[in-house]
Design a protein around this motif. Structure first.
Motif, PDB file in Angstrom:
ATOM      1  N   GLY A 260       1.996  -1.215  -4.204  1.00 33.56           N
ATOM      2  CA  GLY A 260       3.421  -1.510  -4.162  1.00 33.56           C
ATOM      3  C   GLY A 260       4.121  -0.562  -3.221  1.00 33.56           C
ATOM      4  N   GLY A 261       5.366  -0.859  -2.923  1.00 35.77           N
ATOM      5  CA  GLY A 261       6.155   0.022  -2.080  1.00 35.77           C
ATOM      6  C   GLY A 261       6.498   1.310  -2.814  1.00 35.77           C
ATOM      7  N   ARG A 262       7.188   2.225  -2.118  1.00 37.75           N
ATOM      8  CA  ARG A 262       7.480   3.533  -2.708  1.00 37.75           C
ATOM      9  C   ARG A 262       8.419   3.450  -3.910  1.00 37.75           C
TER      10      ARG A 262
ATOM     11  N   ALA B 277       2.757   4.313 -10.693  1.00 43.12           N
ATOM     12  CA  ALA B 277       1.431   4.753 -10.256  1.00 43.12           C
ATOM     13  C   ALA B 277       0.725   5.609 -11.297  1.00 43.12           C
ATOM     14  N   SER B 278       1.473   6.202 -12.222  1.00 49.33           N
ATOM     15  CA  SER B 278       0.866   7.053 -13.252  1.00 49.33           C
ATOM     16  C   SER B 278       0.490   6.266 -14.506  1.00 49.33           C
ATOM     17  N   GLN B 279       0.766   4.955 -14.499  1.00 50.53           N
ATOM     18  CA  GLN B 279       0.495   4.131 -15.682  1.00 50.53           C
ATOM     19  C   GLN B 279      -0.750   3.268 -15.469  1.00 50.53           C
TER      20      GLN B 279
ATOM     21  N   GLU C  68       9.242  -3.412   0.384  1.00 54.51           N
ATOM     22  CA  GLU C  68       9.696  -3.324  -1.011  1.00 54.51           C
ATOM     23  C   GLU C  68      10.008  -4.682  -1.628  1.00 54.51           C
ATOM     24  N   LEU C  69       9.273  -5.733  -1.186  1.00 56.70           N
ATOM     25  CA  LEU C  69       9.497  -7.047  -1.782  1.00 56.70           C
ATOM     26  C   LEU C  69       8.655  -7.279  -3.028  1.00 56.70           C
ATOM     27  N   GLY C  70       7.711  -6.370  -3.331  1.00 55.30           N
ATOM     28  CA  GLY C  70       6.915  -6.552  -4.521  1.00 55.30           C
ATOM     29  C   GLY C  70       5.586  -5.838  -4.441  1.00 55.30           C
ATOM     30  N   ILE C  71       4.692  -6.193  -5.355  1.00 54.08           N
ATOM     31  CA  ILE C  71       3.348  -5.620  -5.425  1.00 54.08           C
ATOM     32  C   ILE C  71       2.336  -6.686  -5.039  1.00 54.08           C
TER      33      ILE C  71
ATOM     34  N   GLY D 115       1.556   7.517   2.772  1.00 54.73           N
ATOM     35  CA  GLY D 115       2.592   7.503   1.753  1.00 54.73           C
ATOM     36  C   GLY D 115       3.593   6.372   1.905  1.00 54.73           C
ATOM     37  N   GLU D 116       3.242   5.380   2.712  1.00 53.38           N
ATOM     38  CA  GLU D 116       4.145   4.237   2.904  1.00 53.38           C
ATOM     39  C   GLU D 116       4.122   3.298   1.708  1.00 53.38           C
ATOM     40  N   ILE D 117       2.992   3.272   0.994  1.00 50.75           N
ATOM     41  CA  ILE D 117       2.835   2.466  -0.213  1.00 50.75           C
ATOM     42  C   ILE D 117       2.112   3.306  -1.250  1.00 50.75           C
ATOM     43  N   VAL D 118       2.085   2.824  -2.484  1.00 54.03           N
ATOM     44  CA  VAL D 118       1.394   3.535  -3.559  1.00 54.03           C
ATOM     45  C   VAL D 118       0.403   2.597  -4.232  1.00 54.03           C
ATOM     46  N   GLN D 119      -0.675   3.176  -4.754  1.00 53.85           N
ATOM     47  CA  GLN D 119      -1.651   2.388  -5.482  1.00 53.85           C
ATOM     48  C   GLN D 119      -1.298   2.371  -6.959  1.00 53.85           C
TER      49      GLN D 119
END
Length: 312
Positions: free
Chosen positions: A172-174, A180-182, A237-240, A255-259
């Protein structure tokens, strides 16, 4: 009347150089054999082809007529022999490949670059197809082979060989950094905007089945035509979205997106080669196919059949 083509070939060179000795030298033969062959040709055709003299030979009217016919054929045969020789040494040739967009991005492009570096004289024609279109192109003989992603079904007569496994990740976007911690479940993804490929795509069918296997329903909010577009939409940032790990890794590192992390394990998929083993390949296509399969994983049962997914 049957006349050995070798006699016509010798006649062409004798007429071209107007000399038996020169013709023998070009053909890697000797003058007596050349003379004997031309005597046999005149006997079989029942006419005189040459007027012989100490300075060489000149053509009779019959010889001129025969030479006018033989010369064009001999030149074409020489050209064909040169082309075949160049093809056999991979100086020239052509390869036609059908590839799905994901297979091209995460596997085939790199292999094509390596092959083109080694054999720059080989022309490459790459068709961007969906999986069913790629399989149909192979079946119809429109391409030498296809490189696709699983799941897929192949008809009898076609063979599918695994080239490389790959994994996909949920990103997903930032703005989704807090998630990301879940450890999310597939059912929970319905609470967030999901980006997917079109409903007719093989990837959409894959994830539709993946969700159903875990009691969830895939409900995308945004549809994209390609995985490249999906990555762009995620950055915007339109979604995952689920993306091949190799396509997402650079954006993740920057760091443009997160896993995002799932409780369920996303099944492994594969890049596969599909070809018609009843149809012979030209030298260049065979060489490239060998390059692909040589690097393929050495696991039992490399001929793959499909799972319960539509081949789209």
């Amino acid at each position: 009347m049957y006349v050995d083509w070798e006699y016509y070939k010798i006649f062409y060179y004798v007429a071209k150089y107007q000399n038996f000795t020169k013709a023998a030298r070009v053909l890697g033969n000797n003058q007596p054999n050349i003379t004997h062959s031309m005597n046999r040709l005149e006997s079989q055709l029942n006419c005189v082809l040459f007027i012989r003299s100490n300075r060489g030979v000149t053509l009779t009217p019959e010889g001129e007529l025969l030479y006018s016919r033989i010369a064009s054929a001999a030149v074409q045969i020489q050209d064909a022999e040169e082309e075949l020789s160049a093809s056999a040494t991979l100086e020239h040739g052509a390869i036609s490949i059908s590839a799905t967009e994901t297979a091209l991005n995460i596997y085939l492009a790199e292999k094509l670059h390596a092959f083109h570096t080694d054999y720059p004289g080989i022309r490459l024609r790459i068709s961007n197809h969906s999986t069913p279109q790629a399989l149909q192109a192979v079946k119809n003989g429109e391409v030498d082979f296809a490189v696709i992603t699983t799941p897929a079904e192949v008809e009898s007569g076609l063979k599918m060989v695994e080239l490389k496994p790959f994994y996909e990740v949920l990103v997903g976007g930032r703005t989704f950094t807090a998630l990301a911690s879940q450890n999310l479940s597939l059912k929970e993804l319905n609470n967030y905007p999901l980006i997917s490929l079109s409903d007719e795509s093989m990837t959409r069918a894959f994830y539709r089945q993946f969700f159903l296997d875990h009691g969830a329903v895939l409900k995308p909010d945004t549809e994209a035509a390609t995985t490249d577009q999906m990555l762009t939409l995620v950055k915007s940032e339109l979604g995952i979205a689920f993306l091949p790990q190799s396509m997402a890794q650079d954006a993740l590192a920057r760091g443009e997106i997160v896993q995002l992390h799932l409780q369920e394990i996303i099944p492994q998929r594969s890049i596969c080669l599909v070809y018609d083993h009843h149809r012979p390949l030209n030298t260049a296509a065979r060489k490239f196919q060998q390059m692909l399969t040589k690097a393929a994983p050495k696991t039992p049962g490399t001929q793959i059949t499909a799972g319960p997914f539509p081949a789209n």
